[in-house]
Design a protein around this motif. Structure first.
Motif, PDB file in Angstrom:
ATOM      1  N   CYS A  92       0.824  -1.212   0.000  1.00 28.92           N
ATOM      2  CA  CYS A  92       0.000   0.000   0.000  1.00 28.92           C
ATOM      3  C   CYS A  92       0.854   1.256   0.000  1.00 28.92           C
ATOM      4  CB  CYS A  92      -0.935   0.005   1.207  1.00 28.92           C
ATOM      5  SG  CYS A  92      -2.250  -1.245   1.122  1.00 28.92           S
ATOM      6  N   VAL A 103      -8.206  -0.606  -2.261  1.00 30.39           N
ATOM      7  CA  VAL A 103      -7.076   0.322  -2.363  1.00 30.39           C
ATOM      8  C   VAL A 103      -6.644   0.426  -3.822  1.00 30.39           C
ATOM      9  CG1 VAL A 103      -4.673   0.733  -1.710  1.00 30.39           C
ATOM     10  CG2 VAL A 103      -6.289  -0.116  -0.008  1.00 30.39           C
ATOM     11  N   ARG A 121      -3.487  11.208   4.171  1.00 30.43           N
ATOM     12  CA  ARG A 121      -3.484  11.708   2.789  1.00 30.43           C
ATOM     13  C   ARG A 121      -4.888  12.121   2.362  1.00 30.43           C
ATOM     14  NH1 ARG A 121      -2.133   7.372   0.081  1.00 30.43           N
ATOM     15  NH2 ARG A 121      -4.199   7.035  -0.775  1.00 30.43           N
ATOM     16  N   VAL A 165     -11.448   8.127   0.860  1.00 35.51           N
ATOM     17  CA  VAL A 165     -10.589   8.367  -0.307  1.00 35.51           C
ATOM     18  C   VAL A 165     -11.443   8.518  -1.562  1.00 35.51           C
ATOM     19  CG1 VAL A 165      -8.824   7.354  -1.812  1.00 35.51           C
ATOM     20  CG2 VAL A 165      -8.575   7.213   0.676  1.00 35.51           C
ATOM     21  N   ALA A 187       0.931   4.406  -2.612  1.00 40.57           N
ATOM     22  CA  ALA A 187       0.789   5.785  -2.154  1.00 40.57           C
ATOM     23  C   ALA A 187       1.954   6.651  -2.629  1.00 40.57           C
ATOM     24  CB  ALA A 187       0.695   5.821  -0.626  1.00 40.57           C
ATOM     25  N   ARG A 227      -2.919   6.487   4.808  1.00 40.47           N
ATOM     26  CA  ARG A 227      -3.970   6.741   3.808  1.00 40.47           C
ATOM     27  C   ARG A 227      -5.000   7.721   4.358  1.00 40.47           C
ATOM     28  NH1 ARG A 227      -4.313   1.475   3.877  1.00 40.47           N
ATOM     29  NH2 ARG A 227      -6.578   1.368   4.073  1.00 40.47           N
ATOM     30  N   GLU A 242     -11.150   3.888   2.972  1.00 37.51           N
ATOM     31  CA  GLU A 242     -11.217   3.787   1.503  1.00 37.51           C
ATOM     32  C   GLU A 242     -12.435   4.514   0.954  1.00 37.51           C
ATOM     33  OE1 GLU A 242      -8.766   2.867  -0.447  1.00 37.51           O
ATOM     34  OE2 GLU A 242      -7.763   2.671   1.488  1.00 37.51           O
ATOM     35  N   SER A 286      -0.085   1.715   7.109  1.00 40.27           N
ATOM     36  CA  SER A 286      -0.618   2.325   5.885  1.00 40.27           C
ATOM     37  C   SER A 286      -2.033   2.845   6.084  1.00 40.27           C
ATOM     38  CB  SER A 286      -0.595   1.311   4.736  1.00 40.27           C
ATOM     39  OG  SER A 286      -1.466   0.229   4.998  1.00 40.27           O
ATOM     40  N   ARG A 327       1.732   7.951  -6.165  1.00 40.29           N
ATOM     41  CA  ARG A 327       0.604   8.827  -6.455  1.00 40.29           C
ATOM     42  C   ARG A 327       1.029  10.163  -7.042  1.00 40.29           C
ATOM     43  NH1 ARG A 327      -4.648   8.422  -4.488  1.00 40.29           N
ATOM     44  NH2 ARG A 327      -5.851  10.345  -4.240  1.00 40.29           N
TER      45      ARG A 327
END
Length: 447
Positions: free
Chosen positions: A41, A75, A161, A112, A45, A158, A109, A154, A48
């Motif tokens: 993961c 993901v 982010r 995201v 990332a 995540r 997720e 992670s 990205r």
């Protein structure tokens, strides 16, 4: 006997409530936080902000190694959706993000995905949808914060982010609509996130907007120059492109700073044919970085900025050449969603917005970057003395501006209220069932 019957009813009611809360439970942990999962993961990332092609390859590898781990697939789906978003394939990106929201049990997720849908809505001026997705993302952040102390690896990265990107797209959107109160709140939120994170990519990303918001132009120049140096050092192509683009705009608008350049920019200026060419050179580098990374939308924005720099230098024909390149990118976008549309040639056609505003459910109708192209085309044609072409593009820009800057917050609030009312209706049903059960228990007790 009475107490036995009553206990059965109480047990039934408690079981009903327990099942209800179980069905409403949200899981913030998705991938199990094993070392192998975290490593995969984190690779996704890290890619990205480096390369869309690399991101797609790593997402495919993550998918193939998931071995039944559904959340790892989620993901990967979010990564592929982000890649599609960068390439202006908004239909595919929307489908992928929506599939994550439907299939994932991980709130991170889903967050995201919501932030991705916010970004699409911002880029295509779908204002009400932006507010809808933003309201949903805020609710997820509140839920995840209740368990944030349990996040690690992670999962935590995540989440950080997603929150950072949530703040950034909010700032971009509120800035466009001149919503100053909301803009200041979003900046405060972003600064807190930037201070809290230890992730260098996130600090660099947040630094783009934070540096561009400080008081004096000279201070912005110095902070953005430092950010560019860090992004180049760490190999984040997309972040480098954004820093270069903002530096080009600052130097274009503040030519007095060309004599006060930090070392990293002074070296670039020495390579230019003339000192005043630096803003144009930086915008070209930004456009090339965006192209190399795979962000078609921002490449068009960078080409529009390069055209504005050329117009300022009096090179109007060269400016139109850059805008022709930008317009070809927009036309290829329209060809995908509107194959029967006109070719929006800068000289011959006025952009007719009506066919694309006819259906309110269509969310891909006006890419935000089209405004930049129309604005700069009007200026370049005016420089050439072509008043008719300048007026066509000016009127098109103003029409697009009026349409895309409509604040749909009230409509979004109404839809949010409807959703809240529906949830309240469910709880009223639960309460009614509880009252009926309690009444039955009381009746049995009396008997």
């Amino acid at each position: 006997m009475i107490f036995t019957t009553m206990n059965k009813h109480i047990a039934t009611y408690l079981l009903f409530i327990a099942l209800l809360f179980t069905s409403c439970e949200r899981h913030t942990h998705g991938c199990g936080n094993t070392p192998a999962t975290d490593a995969r993961c984190e690779l996704v990332a890290d890619a990205r902000y480096k390369s869309v092609a690399l991101l797609e390859r790593l997402a495919a590898e993550l998918d193939s190694s998931a071995a039944g781990n559904v959340e790892m697939n989620m993901v990967a789906s979010n990564a592929r959706a982000y890649s599609a978003l960068m390439q202006m394939d908004y239909g595919n990106a929307t489908e992928l993000y929506s599939s994550v929201i439907d299939a994932s049990e991980c709130e991170i997720e889903k967050l995201v995905a919501d932030v991705g849908l916010m970004t699409i809505s911002y880029r295509v001026s779908a204002n009400r949808l932006f507010f809808d997705y933003r309201a949903r993302a805020l609710e997820r952040i509140k839920r995840i914060n209740e368990e944030v102390d349990y996040l690690c690896g992670s999962d935590r990265n995540r989440y950080e982010r997603a929150k950072t990107e949530f703040a950034i797209v909010s700032i971009c959107y509120f800035s466009n609509l001149s919503m100053q109160e909301e803009l200041q709140r979003a900046f405060h939120y972003l600064r807190n996130e930037a201070d809290a994170t230890t992730n260098p990519a996130l600090k660099s990303y947040a630094g783009i907007l934070i540096a561009n918001s400080v008081g004096s132009a000279e201070e912005r120049l110095n902070q953005l120059s430092q950010g560019l140096w860090r992004a180049e050092r760490d190999g984040y192509t997309w972040l480098c492109a954004n820093y270069r683009l903002l530096l080009a705009i600052i130097l274009r608008d503040n030519s007095n700073l060309l004599d006060k350049l930090p070392a990293i920019l002074a070296r670039r200026q020495a390579q230019c044919a003339a000192p005043t060419d630096l803003p144009y050179q930086l915008s070209l580098e930004a456009a090339e970085d965006f192209r190399r990374y795979g962000d078609k939308y921002m490449m068009i924005e960078a080409l529009a900025v390069s055209a504005s720099c050329l117009t300022q230098l009096g090179e109007y024909d060269a400016a139109l050449d850059r805008l022709d390149m930008a317009l070809r990118g927009i036309n290829s976008y329209y060809a995908g969603y509107y194959p029967d549309s006109l070719d929006y040639n800068l000289v011959q056609y006025e952009f007719d917005i009506a066919p694309y505003m006819a259906t309110t459910d269509e969310m891909y109708n006006i890419p935000e970057c089209l405004l930049s192209v129309r604005r700069e085309a009007s200026c370049a044609f005016a420089g050439l003395g072509d008043i008719e072409a300048s007026a066509i593009n000016r009127d098109s820009y103003l029409l697009l501006l009026r349409t895309t800057r409509l604040n749909k917050f009230a409509e979004s609030s109404a839809s949010t209220f409807e959703a809240d009312a529906a949830r309240l209706g469910i709880w009223l049903v639960v309460l009614l069932v509880g009252i009926l059960l309690l009444g039955e228990i009381v009746n049995h007790t009396i008997l």
